[in-house]
Design an enzyme around this catalytic site. Structure first.
Site, short mmCIF file in Angstrom:
data_model
loop_
_atom_site.label_atom_id
_atom_site.label_comp_id
_atom_site.label_asym_id
_atom_site.label_seq_id
_atom_site.Cartn_x
_atom_site.Cartn_y
_atom_site.Cartn_z
N LYS A 22 -52.02 53.99 -38.42
CA LYS A 22 -52.73 53.00 -37.60
C LYS A 22 -51.80 51.86 -37.19
O LYS A 22 -51.76 51.47 -36.03
CB LYS A 22 -53.92 52.43 -38.39
CG LYS A 22 -54.51 51.18 -37.78
CD LYS A 22 -55.70 50.66 -38.54
CE LYS A 22 -55.39 49.60 -39.55
NZ LYS A 22 -55.04 48.28 -39.02
N ASN A 23 -51.05 51.36 -38.17
CA ASN A 23 -50.22 50.19 -37.86
C ASN A 23 -49.01 50.52 -37.01
O ASN A 23 -48.32 49.63 -36.53
CB ASN A 23 -49.82 49.47 -39.15
CG ASN A 23 -51.00 48.76 -39.79
OD1 ASN A 23 -52.08 48.70 -39.20
ND2 ASN A 23 -50.81 48.22 -40.98
N CYS A 116 -60.90 36.37 -39.13
CA CYS A 116 -60.65 37.65 -39.76
C CYS A 116 -61.23 37.70 -41.15
O CYS A 116 -61.41 36.67 -41.79
CB CYS A 116 -59.15 37.90 -39.82
SG CYS A 116 -58.80 39.49 -40.50
N ARG A 121 -55.60 33.95 -40.21
CA ARG A 121 -54.39 34.69 -39.82
C ARG A 121 -53.84 34.05 -38.55
O ARG A 121 -54.07 34.51 -37.45
CB ARG A 121 -54.71 36.17 -39.61
CG ARG A 121 -55.12 36.83 -40.91
CD ARG A 121 -55.57 38.24 -40.71
NE ARG A 121 -54.47 39.19 -40.66
CZ ARG A 121 -54.62 40.51 -40.64
NH1 ARG A 121 -55.84 41.01 -40.68
NH2 ARG A 121 -53.60 41.32 -40.58
N ASP A 305 -51.81 45.94 -48.19
CA ASP A 305 -52.84 46.91 -47.77
C ASP A 305 -53.19 47.93 -48.85
O ASP A 305 -54.07 48.76 -48.65
CB ASP A 305 -52.38 47.64 -46.49
CG ASP A 305 -52.48 46.76 -45.26
OD1 ASP A 305 -53.01 45.64 -45.36
OD2 ASP A 305 -52.03 47.20 -44.18
N ARG A 398 -62.22 51.70 -39.21
CA ARG A 398 -61.13 51.06 -38.44
C ARG A 398 -59.78 51.67 -38.81
O ARG A 398 -58.88 51.72 -37.96
CB ARG A 398 -61.08 49.56 -38.76
CG ARG A 398 -62.14 48.73 -38.08
CD ARG A 398 -61.87 47.26 -38.31
NE ARG A 398 -60.46 46.98 -38.19
CZ ARG A 398 -59.76 46.20 -39.02
NH1 ARG A 398 -60.35 45.60 -40.01
NH2 ARG A 398 -58.47 46.02 -38.84
C1 UD1 Z 1 -49.86 43.63 -40.32
C2 UD1 Z 1 -50.73 44.84 -40.54
C3 UD1 Z 1 -51.68 44.62 -41.71
C4 UD1 Z 1 -50.90 44.21 -42.95
C5 UD1 Z 1 -49.97 43.04 -42.65
C6 UD1 Z 1 -49.06 42.67 -43.80
C7 UD1 Z 1 -50.95 45.79 -38.33
C8 UD1 Z 1 -51.85 46.10 -37.19
N1 UD1 Z 1 -51.50 45.11 -39.34
O1 UD1 Z 1 -50.74 42.54 -40.00
O2 UD1 Z 1 -52.38 45.83 -41.97
O3 UD1 Z 1 -51.80 43.82 -43.96
O4 UD1 Z 1 -49.15 43.35 -41.51
O5 UD1 Z 1 -48.32 43.77 -44.19
O6 UD1 Z 1 -49.81 46.18 -38.35
N2 UD1 Z 1 -48.76 34.55 -40.48
C9 UD1 Z 1 -48.67 33.23 -40.07
N3 UD1 Z 1 -48.36 32.98 -38.76
C10 UD1 Z 1 -48.13 33.97 -37.86
C11 UD1 Z 1 -48.22 35.32 -38.29
C12 UD1 Z 1 -48.54 35.58 -39.60
O7 UD1 Z 1 -48.87 32.32 -40.85
O8 UD1 Z 1 -47.85 33.66 -36.68
C13 UD1 Z 1 -49.12 34.86 -41.88
C14 UD1 Z 1 -50.47 35.57 -41.97
O9 UD1 Z 1 -51.53 34.65 -41.96
C15 UD1 Z 1 -50.34 36.31 -43.27
C16 UD1 Z 1 -48.85 36.67 -43.32
O10 UD1 Z 1 -48.20 35.78 -42.42
O11 UD1 Z 1 -50.65 35.47 -44.35
C17 UD1 Z 1 -48.54 38.10 -42.96
O12 UD1 Z 1 -49.02 38.37 -41.66
P1 UD1 Z 1 -48.37 39.46 -40.69
O13 UD1 Z 1 -47.17 40.06 -41.36
O14 UD1 Z 1 -48.20 38.85 -39.36
O15 UD1 Z 1 -49.51 40.54 -40.65
P2 UD1 Z 1 -50.16 41.20 -39.36
O16 UD1 Z 1 -49.10 41.54 -38.39
O17 UD1 Z 1 -51.32 40.40 -38.94
#
Ligand code: UD1
Length: 417
Positions: A22-23, A116, A121, A305, A398
């Protein structure tokens, strides 16, 4: 609302194939809009999130054909750069359309992704990276408006190795002028898959899988054919299902390297793991042993995850385990539901202490998020009596393609009602 009805106590046995990730497919889908050409993608899982993003691509003007896990996307027409609000609010990861749209058309208007189920997030790291490349970003009435002439390659140091931000910047940089370097990039296997897809259509990217990703901007793309990598979280969930039921299963079509940490934690808990070239066998004794500490971290650390599913296993383990969730602020929604089934768990901030109990007991529980929902299914497989898991469509579908079929093939007593 679909529910799972599970009668616990069956030992899982047999073999099953693991679907595409999925990711991986979500950013790859976003990437298809950059080329203005045809993308043929194999091993696409049938998931609610995938349907949502395909729907979004259609709304903005792509033609998509999805059959037998192969998806064809044609993005040759002029695309609508206003991304409709509802699907973006429903699925946070649609925010990666931002980088792809900037690469293709130089402007995009997209709503803020909705609240979320696993805590706040934010997308500040995405936005600051795109700003550094020359995007003018204004925000009003819940919408983000992004504009640029042509993005400029720069060096970007991420404050945190965010998966989504790394992907968004990679996508945007594919057509930028000059070279973009992302430092402290996320190293997840899905980033490597995205690099392979983009390079397949003519982009020039290197370094994915390490903390430095280099993207040389190009102007021309071509048709691409790609096969999505297997879903390491689906594989990990099934491995946990074997562990919690004292099962013996073989998972086919996996990438062993992506499962190293889950394998090592499950070995520590007493399971025996045999690795083959593209498959993995997991054989477990009746009662798992507690694993001292499970601390979630960006890849190659233990995946956030997989935290909930591993916790489900530890609820019936011999001894006490400690979980430390460092990636997301509030990712323990499954705890309360597991406790309804008899688990002994205490949460303090980002730490959860799980004292293994003799047995779980089936009852009605509700999935509060995707992976937490999977954890409740696992608990139901081991519980005495009948467990009903609610919110299957909303959350579990999902990220799992008919999870009940895979588990039933392995001998579980599980039905969707
Ligand atoms: C992706 C995955 C999700 C997984 C996560 C962490 C997809 C579609 N989803 O989510 O399944 O759980 O990686 O491995 O690939 N953060 C900030 N600011 C930002 C971006 C992120 O503070 O601009 C924080 C988030 O709130 C969170 C952490 O960084 O606490 C990790 O987020 P991120 O690595 O961005 O996860 P996703 O890409 O949302």
């Amino acid at each position: 609302m679909d529910k799972y009805v599970i009668i616990g106590g069956r030992r899982l046995e047999g073999d099953v194939r693991v679907d595409g990730s999925k990711n991986s497919i979500l950013p790859v889908l976003a990437a298809t809009i950059i080329s203005g050409k045809e993308s043929v993608i194999h091993n696409v899982p049938e998931l609610k999130d995938v349907d949502l993003l395909i729907g979004l691509l259609r709304t903005i003007g792509c033609r998509c054909f999805f059959e037998n896990n192969t998806l064809v996307v044609k993005s040759n027409s002029q695309l609508n750069t206003i991304i409709p609000e509802k699907p973006v609010r429903e699925m946070r990861s649609s925010i990666i359309l931002m980088g792809a749209m900037l690469a293709r058309h130089g402007h995009v208007k997209i709503s803020y992704p909705g609240g979320c189920e696993i805590g706040p997030r934010p997308i500040d790291i995405h936005l600051s990276g795109l700003r550094r490349m020359g995007t003018k970003i204004t925000e009003a009435h819940g919408y983000i408006n992004c504009e640029c002439d042509r993005l400029k390659g720069v060096e970007i140091n991420l404050d945190y190795p965010s998966v989504g931000a790394t992907e968004n910047i990679m996508l945007a940089a594919t057509t930028a002028e000059g070279v973009t370097i992302i430092q402290n990039a996320a190293k997840e296997p899905e980033i490597v898959d995205l690099q392979n897809f983009l390079n397949g259509m003519g982009a020039r990217i290197s370094g994915a899988g390490t903390s430095t990703v280099k993207i040389e901007g190009v102007k021309e793309f071509h048709d691409v054919e790609h096969t999505v990598i297997p879903d390491r979280i689906v594989a990990g969930t099934l491995m946990a299902a074997a562990a919690i039921t004292g099962g013996n299963i073989v998972l086919n079509d996996v990438i062993i390297d992506h499962l190293k940490l889950v394998s090592s934690k499950l070995s520590e808990s007493g399971c025996s793991i045999t690795e083959y070239q593209n498959s993995i066998q997991i054989t477990c004794s009746k009662k798992p042993k507690a694993v001292e500490v499970i601390k979630t971290l960006p890849y190659p650390g233990f995946a956030t995850d997989m935290q909930a599913q591993m916790m489900a296993v530890m609820t019936i383990a011999k001894g006490t385990s400690i979980f430390i969730e460092t990636v997301f602020e509030s990712r323990y929604k499954h705890v309360e539901e597991l406790m309804k089934m008899g688990a002994n768990i205490k949460v303090d901030g980002r730490t959860a202490v799980v004292r293994g109990v003799k047995k779980l007991t089936g009852t009605e529980v509700k999935a509060g998020d995707l992976r937490g929902g999977a954890a409740l299914v696992l608990a139901g497989l081991a519980a005495e009596g009948t467990t009903v898991v609610d919110n299957v469509k909303l959350h579990i579908d999902r990220g799992y393609d008919k999870l009940e079929n895979k588990l039933a093939k392995l001998g579980a007593d599980i039905h969707r009602v």
